[in-house]
Scaffold this active site. Sequence first.
Site, PDB file in Angstrom:
ATOM      1  N   LYS A  20      27.539  42.845  50.361  1.00  0.00           N
ATOM      2  CA  LYS A  20      27.107  41.713  51.187  1.00  0.00           C
ATOM      3  C   LYS A  20      27.799  41.704  52.543  1.00  0.00           C
ATOM      4  O   LYS A  20      27.161  41.610  53.586  1.00  0.00           O
ATOM      5  CB  LYS A  20      27.390  40.380  50.492  1.00  0.00           C
ATOM      6  CG  LYS A  20      26.584  40.102  49.269  1.00  0.00           C
ATOM      7  CD  LYS A  20      26.674  38.654  48.834  1.00  0.00           C
ATOM      8  CE  LYS A  20      28.048  38.053  48.908  1.00  0.00           C
ATOM      9  NZ  LYS A  20      29.039  38.722  48.053  1.00  0.00           N
ATOM     10  N   THR A  21      29.123  41.802  52.510  1.00  0.00           N
ATOM     11  CA  THR A  21      29.890  41.748  53.758  1.00  0.00           C
ATOM     12  C   THR A  21      29.604  42.958  54.623  1.00  0.00           C
ATOM     13  O   THR A  21      29.373  42.851  55.833  1.00  0.00           O
ATOM     14  CB  THR A  21      31.397  41.660  53.445  1.00  0.00           C
ATOM     15  OG1 THR A  21      31.646  40.468  52.702  1.00  0.00           O
ATOM     16  CG2 THR A  21      32.216  41.625  54.719  1.00  0.00           C
ATOM     17  N   ASP A  47      29.190  35.269  52.973  1.00  0.00           N
ATOM     18  CA  ASP A  47      29.328  35.020  51.537  1.00  0.00           C
ATOM     19  C   ASP A  47      28.626  33.779  51.001  1.00  0.00           C
ATOM     20  O   ASP A  47      28.041  33.833  49.928  1.00  0.00           O
ATOM     21  CB  ASP A  47      30.815  34.935  51.183  1.00  0.00           C
ATOM     22  CG  ASP A  47      31.079  35.106  49.700  1.00  0.00           C
ATOM     23  OD1 ASP A  47      30.384  35.911  49.061  1.00  0.00           O
ATOM     24  OD2 ASP A  47      31.983  34.437  49.185  1.00  0.00           O
ATOM     25  N   HIS A  55      24.963  32.206  47.053  1.00  0.00           N
ATOM     26  CA  HIS A  55      26.038  33.200  47.146  1.00  0.00           C
ATOM     27  C   HIS A  55      25.432  34.414  47.850  1.00  0.00           C
ATOM     28  O   HIS A  55      24.965  35.358  47.215  1.00  0.00           O
ATOM     29  CB  HIS A  55      26.532  33.560  45.746  1.00  0.00           C
ATOM     30  CG  HIS A  55      27.706  34.497  45.755  1.00  0.00           C
ATOM     31  ND1 HIS A  55      27.907  35.426  44.769  1.00  0.00           N
ATOM     32  CD2 HIS A  55      28.735  34.645  46.622  1.00  0.00           C
ATOM     33  CE1 HIS A  55      29.013  36.112  45.023  1.00  0.00           C
ATOM     34  NE2 HIS A  55      29.527  35.658  46.141  1.00  0.00           N
ATOM     35  N   ARG A  64      42.018  42.383  49.702  1.00  0.00           N
ATOM     36  CA  ARG A  64      41.159  41.477  50.477  1.00  0.00           C
ATOM     37  C   ARG A  64      41.710  41.244  51.878  1.00  0.00           C
ATOM     38  O   ARG A  64      42.914  41.302  52.117  1.00  0.00           O
ATOM     39  CB  ARG A  64      41.058  40.126  49.773  1.00  0.00           C
ATOM     40  CG  ARG A  64      40.311  40.171  48.447  1.00  0.00           C
ATOM     41  CD  ARG A  64      38.829  40.114  48.651  1.00  0.00           C
ATOM     42  NE  ARG A  64      38.086  40.151  47.409  1.00  0.00           N
ATOM     43  CZ  ARG A  64      36.790  39.865  47.308  1.00  0.00           C
ATOM     44  NH1 ARG A  64      36.116  39.519  48.397  1.00  0.00           N
ATOM     45  NH2 ARG A  64      36.184  39.918  46.152  1.00  0.00           N
ATOM     46  N   SER A  84      30.498  40.333  44.242  1.00  0.00           N
ATOM     47  CA  SER A  84      31.574  41.036  44.932  1.00  0.00           C
ATOM     48  C   SER A  84      31.449  42.539  44.739  1.00  0.00           C
ATOM     49  O   SER A  84      31.242  43.022  43.624  1.00  0.00           O
ATOM     50  CB  SER A  84      32.921  40.561  44.395  1.00  0.00           C
ATOM     51  OG  SER A  84      33.974  41.280  44.968  1.00  0.00           O
ATOM     52  N   ARG A 141      40.125  36.370  40.491  1.00  0.00           N
ATOM     53  CA  ARG A 141      39.863  35.045  39.941  1.00  0.00           C
ATOM     54  C   ARG A 141      40.218  35.002  38.460  1.00  0.00           C
ATOM     55  O   ARG A 141      39.953  35.943  37.724  1.00  0.00           O
ATOM     56  CB  ARG A 141      38.394  34.674  40.121  1.00  0.00           C
ATOM     57  CG  ARG A 141      37.981  34.402  41.550  1.00  0.00           C
ATOM     58  CD  ARG A 141      36.536  33.947  41.655  1.00  0.00           C
ATOM     59  NE  ARG A 141      35.594  34.978  41.226  1.00  0.00           N
ATOM     60  CZ  ARG A 141      34.950  34.994  40.071  1.00  0.00           C
ATOM     61  NH1 ARG A 141      35.135  34.013  39.200  1.00  0.00           N
ATOM     62  NH2 ARG A 141      34.125  35.966  39.767  1.00  0.00           N
ATOM     63  N   LYS A 146      36.534  29.500  46.320  1.00  0.00           N
ATOM     64  CA  LYS A 146      35.473  29.414  45.323  1.00  0.00           C
ATOM     65  C   LYS A 146      35.387  28.030  44.684  1.00  0.00           C
ATOM     66  O   LYS A 146      34.321  27.630  44.206  1.00  0.00           O
ATOM     67  CB  LYS A 146      35.680  30.483  44.245  1.00  0.00           C
ATOM     68  CG  LYS A 146      35.417  31.901  44.743  1.00  0.00           C
ATOM     69  CD  LYS A 146      34.012  32.062  45.329  1.00  0.00           C
ATOM     70  CE  LYS A 146      33.723  33.496  45.727  1.00  0.00           C
ATOM     71  NZ  LYS A 146      32.397  33.637  46.399  1.00  0.00           N
TER      72      LYS A 146
END
Length: 526
Positions: free
Chosen positions: A237-238, A252, A215, A316, A233, A59, A196
């Site tokens: 989480k994933t 997410d 988030h 990714r 990130s 980003r 995003k």
Amino acid sequence: MTERAVLSEGDTVGANLHVKQAYRNLTVPQLVEAALKRGEAVLSATGAVVATTGARTGRSADDKFVVETPAAASMHWTKFHKAMKPETYATIKAKALAHMAEREMFVLDASAGADPAYALPIRVVTEYAWHNLFAKQLFRDAISSDQQPQWTVLNLPSLKLDPAVDGSRSEVAAMINLDEKLILIVGTEYAGEIKKSIFTVLNMVLPSQGVMPMHCSANIGSKGDVALFFGLSGTGKTTLSADPERILIGDDEHGWSANGVFNFEGGCYAKCIRLRRESEPEIFDAIRYGAVLENVVLSDSRDPNYDDASLTENTRAAYPLEYIPNVSETGMGGQPETIIFLTADAFGVLPPIAKLSPEQAMYHFLSGYTAKLAGTETGVGSEPQATFSTCFGAPFMPLHPTVYADLLGQKMREHKVRVFLVNTGWTGGSFGVGKRMSLRDTRTMVHAALAGKLDAVEMWHDERFNLDVPVAIEGVDNSVLQPRQTWADASEYDRVADDLAARFRKNFEQYAERAGETVVNAGPQA
């Protein structure tokens, strides 16, 4: 059914946008074929589309703007949400409209939000076919023919800005105009900007409807118990939500309403650096035909090399939720019973798990401590950087942090939710000396927390960080639960831990007055 025909020259795709030719709501095979034919991407041996994004592999946080319009009156202006003058926006938009009028564009009508009561109809217009495929896999099903998109995303990566002429900061700009309900992204090929930008919009509009935008990832146990995993990130989480023993709601972005928890998305956008089937089989096997790999290096035989970070650490994979086993068909769940706050502590001094009181939960939610891992943003180097990102998502939260904190506190108290702080970062020393927490140990601890096995166990109190830590957890070496014991030099641990505790206190000064004394006192102490 939505239209799939190739439209004629001079087509209008909505929001007064004209293009040379529009390809509307193409199927996955059509988008794959287009991306390959146009030379935008190649096909991996797994069948996934593989694209690279040039210099921007994360980003562009410094190039995100909200246009100063009447609808932006409630904005909380920060370094993550900078104001753009309407005249600057108008200059860039005029250039964007002229740019797209000469090009073929891909149009996707979709929605964000699994709960029909709060779903946001959107239109994503992209210059590249692979970006449209990304959006198709990440957002939810196409809207019905009688619905009109409420928001439009316009993505033009080949349009590079000139700061001296256009008034931008760099060649890149991601702009949100709340009055026009238009998101304009130019100059960057990184697909995450599309996702995003919509998340930011939802974080703006949902709190006024009594919905907590989060988030976080979410899943459901066999007894219907819902768990939420907050974290930036790279914190897990994933990985932790893709659990074969639980049903995945999403990885997410979610909303928490009076109806329960619902996913904003229809897919996953997982980091895949050093991905292994044996440790993350659900993600590994999801990278197949229709999926998108971003900045992953391929071998001569077109096999993905997930260990190769030569392009970026922020490699990714984007894939639809149905590629994951045990996924919720509705994208919805009931009221959560457990919340996990994930942090990747680069200092290696936080305990691997701690149980939080409601006041401690509010403190750590507002603090949002973690290590920003390499490559997730432009400008982040090869080593993690300690950071505090309020609400575990400051770059995407356009309202004042206490708006979200108050909503979370209200819902936690109403539903009597248990909360844990889990460190997926380093143990035995700081980054470069210690090692990353064992994924096996983390999963064992998280499973114990979700099952209620830590609700009434013996705890030891970490005076410095003001945390209650289990003395023992079945299946985990007890020494791991005492961070100081994992360091070769205890005095060095004390020095580093004191430094981090002081950083917590310094950071929280900005919230102290609004949060109140009981929440302030729930954090690390001198």
